[in-house]
Design an enzyme around this catalytic site. Structure first.
Site, PDB file in Angstrom:
ATOM      1  N   TYR A   1       2.553 -31.681  16.333  1.00  0.00           N
ATOM      2  CA  TYR A   1       2.632 -33.370  17.188  1.00  0.00           C
ATOM      3  C   TYR A   1       1.873 -34.763  15.868  1.00  0.00           C
ATOM      4  O   TYR A   1       2.220 -34.323  15.424  1.00  0.00           O
ATOM      5  CB  TYR A   1       0.984 -33.041  18.530  1.00  0.00           C
ATOM      6  CG  TYR A   1       1.025 -33.763  19.043  1.00  0.00           C
ATOM      7  CD1 TYR A   1       2.039 -33.641  20.219  1.00  0.00           C
ATOM      8  CD2 TYR A   1       0.112 -33.813  19.334  1.00  0.00           C
ATOM      9  CE1 TYR A   1       2.138 -34.344  21.536  1.00  0.00           C
ATOM     10  CE2 TYR A   1       0.102 -34.933  21.064  1.00  0.00           C
ATOM     11  CZ  TYR A   1       1.423 -35.609  21.781  1.00  0.00           C
ATOM     12  OH  TYR A   1       0.883 -35.687  22.311  1.00  0.00           O
TER      13      TYR A   1
ATOM     14  N   ASN B   1      29.389  -8.809  47.331  1.00  0.00           N
ATOM     15  CA  ASN B   1      28.531  -7.838  47.501  1.00  0.00           C
ATOM     16  C   ASN B   1      27.212  -8.234  48.489  1.00  0.00           C
ATOM     17  O   ASN B   1      26.699  -9.275  48.584  1.00  0.00           O
ATOM     18  CB  ASN B   1      27.396  -8.741  45.796  1.00  0.00           C
ATOM     19  CG  ASN B   1      28.179  -7.681  44.731  1.00  0.00           C
ATOM     20  OD1 ASN B   1      27.437  -6.713  44.938  1.00  0.00           O
ATOM     21  ND2 ASN B   1      28.449  -8.508  43.517  1.00  0.00           N
TER      22      ASN B   1
ATOM     23  N   LYS C   1      18.270 -15.490  36.472  1.00  0.00           N
ATOM     24  CA  LYS C   1      19.884 -16.141  35.314  1.00  0.00           C
ATOM     25  C   LYS C   1      19.125 -16.349  34.305  1.00  0.00           C
ATOM     26  O   LYS C   1      20.078 -15.736  33.093  1.00  0.00           O
ATOM     27  CB  LYS C   1      19.828 -16.738  35.699  1.00  0.00           C
ATOM     28  CG  LYS C   1      21.827 -17.537  35.328  1.00  0.00           C
ATOM     29  CD  LYS C   1      22.550 -16.057  36.581  1.00  0.00           C
ATOM     30  CE  LYS C   1      24.128 -16.190  36.322  1.00  0.00           C
ATOM     31  NZ  LYS C   1      24.718 -17.933  36.676  1.00  0.00           N
TER      32      LYS C   1
END
Length: 446
Positions: A42, A289, A97
């Site tokens: 940082y 599906n 996903k």
């Protein structure tokens, strides 16, 4: 032949709720244990890469995670099998996903669920995210909005935008079709095709088949109203491109003499009588599906000469998008592609088709112990847990990106690149298996 594994509602809910809620979390990639580490991570150290990126925005791919970061974005208007459930309810799917991106290709993916049912609002929100991500995976957006959204984002952004519901299905279905046609000795230029469903996946499959040599006149699209023919009124432009004159009006009539059926619609729409009316040695891809347009057992009982694929893992030849999107994005990110071209998608399909013809390693056979893995009617697509997919598909996509002129960071040393790809293998992979795989990849592709 099949091995069904039933999952209860309780098991599914427990899987998502136990321990840390959800399926993903963030881990730092640099040490942050000391005051010096903190100063580098940082302030004041972080100012140096900021200055470099200000001078050259492409350095963001060097100094940040942008080159390995994909956004999975939805508005929840067409969640697979569930419909318009909204963005919040769609979040478990998007998290899933993210897991697949990381598991299969080492890509960090953040899910973003947008309260943006309007295409214009959705487009504006995604465009504003470009500085953060290296690629955009659109997901579960209703048709025809999904077509217009993707078109606008591709034309206005300099990072890959990919609607997986369209192109993922098309890529895997095309790979399966290449091998199925070869097995029955039919040519893509001569077959008749019928689609059940005329949405995102159907249109993408049809367009990709045409890129492989098929003519639009060979394709019959069917939606809820029947055949999409040229005399129908009020057909939006995405379906109209496949509308042509015909006296037929129903799905059953479309089946007569057809060589190939692509189902991207709903359970139970196809009857045994429809299969009987197809041409000799038919190809049936019933991809709805979780339940296909016709059950596998029923279909093979009616037509023993068919080659069949479904969207399910408990039957042969699963058309599974996980064979596509992680590896498409891996190749695209690694060469800094500004978009995903048809050439890249075709390269992915051809790589998958070629891999299915190769002898399957024992480690993969152990995972799929009760399934035939010899190239033939019951094995025309590689399995998702075959690690070789990474080494076949990703370089093919990367090379196609370079050849089609969309790569900003071309790869120079392909042997080194393939070796580096093995870092995305599971930790259980041995060095010997890795080297052997690389050698097999190189010899098979040359």
């Amino acid at each position: 032949m099949t091995q069904k594994q039933m999952i209860t509602k309780e098991e599914a809910l427990s899987y998502h709720a136990e321990g840390r809620n959800g399926k993903i979390e963030i881990h730092p990639t640099k040490p942050c244990e000391t005051q010096r580490d903190l100063s580098l991570a940082y302030t004041p150290g972080v100012a140096e890469p900021c200055r470099e990126i200000e001078k050259n925005p492409l350095d963001s791919f060097k100094y940040t995670n942008r080159g390995n970061l994909v956004a999975i974005i939805t508005n929840g208007t067409a969640v697979l099998g569930l419909g318009d459930i909204g963005p919040v309810a769609a979040k478990p799917v998007m998290e899933g996903k993210s897991v697949l991106f990381k598991k299969f290709a080492g890509i960090d993916a953040f899910d973003l669920e947008l309260d943006a049912a309007s295409p214009d609002r959705f487009i504006q929100a995604v465009q504003a995210l470009e500085p953060t991500f290296g690629g955009i995976n659109l997901e579960d957006i209703k048709a025809p909005d999904c077509f217009a959204i993707e078109e606008k984002l591709i034309s206005s952004m300099n990072i890959p935008v990919f609607h997986d519901d369209q192109h993922g299905t098309a890529i895997i279905a095309t790979a399966a079709l290449i091998n199925a046609l070869d097995l029955i000795n039919k040519n893509i230029k001569n077959i008749q095709v019928v689609f059940s469903g005329a949405g995102a996946a159907a249109i993408a499959c049809a367009k990709m088949f045409c890129s492989m040599g098929m003519e639009k006149e060979q394709i019959t699209l069917c939606d809820r109203k029947g055949i999409v023919h040229s005399e129908r009124e009020e057909i939006e432009r995405y379906r109209r491109q496949f509308a042509h004159p015909t006296s037929k009006r129903t799905l059953a009539e479309a089946f007569e003499g057809a060589d190939l059926f692509i189902g991207v619609s709903s359970k139970g729409l196809v009857t045994p009588e429809m299969l009987r009316s197809m041409a000799a040695k038919p190809i049936v891809f019933a991809l709805a599906n979780p339940d296909p347009e016709i059950n596998y057992e029923e279909a093979v009982a009616v037509r023993q000469d068919l080659i069949m694929a479904t969207g399910r893992s408990d039957y042969p030849n699963q058309v599974n998008n996980v064979l596509g999107f992680p590896f498409i994005f891996r190749g695209a990110l690694d060469v800094g592609a500004t978009r995903i071209t048809m050439e890249m998608k075709i390269a992915a399909s051809k790589a998958l088709a070629a891999l299915a013809r190769e002898p399957v390693p024992s480690e993969v056979r152990k995972i799929y112990a009760n399934i035939s893995l010899e190239f033939g009617p019951q094995y025309i697509i590689p399995k998702p847990f075959d690690r070789r997919v990474l080494l076949w598909e990703v370089p093919a996509v990367a090379k196609a990106a370079m050849q089609s002129g969309v790569a900003t960071r071309p790869i120079q040393d392909w042997e080194d690149y393939e070796r580096r790809l093995t870092r995305y293998f599971p930790a259980s992979a041995t060095a010997g298996e890795t080297r052997s795989g690389l050698l097999g990849i190189r010899s098979s592709r040359t």
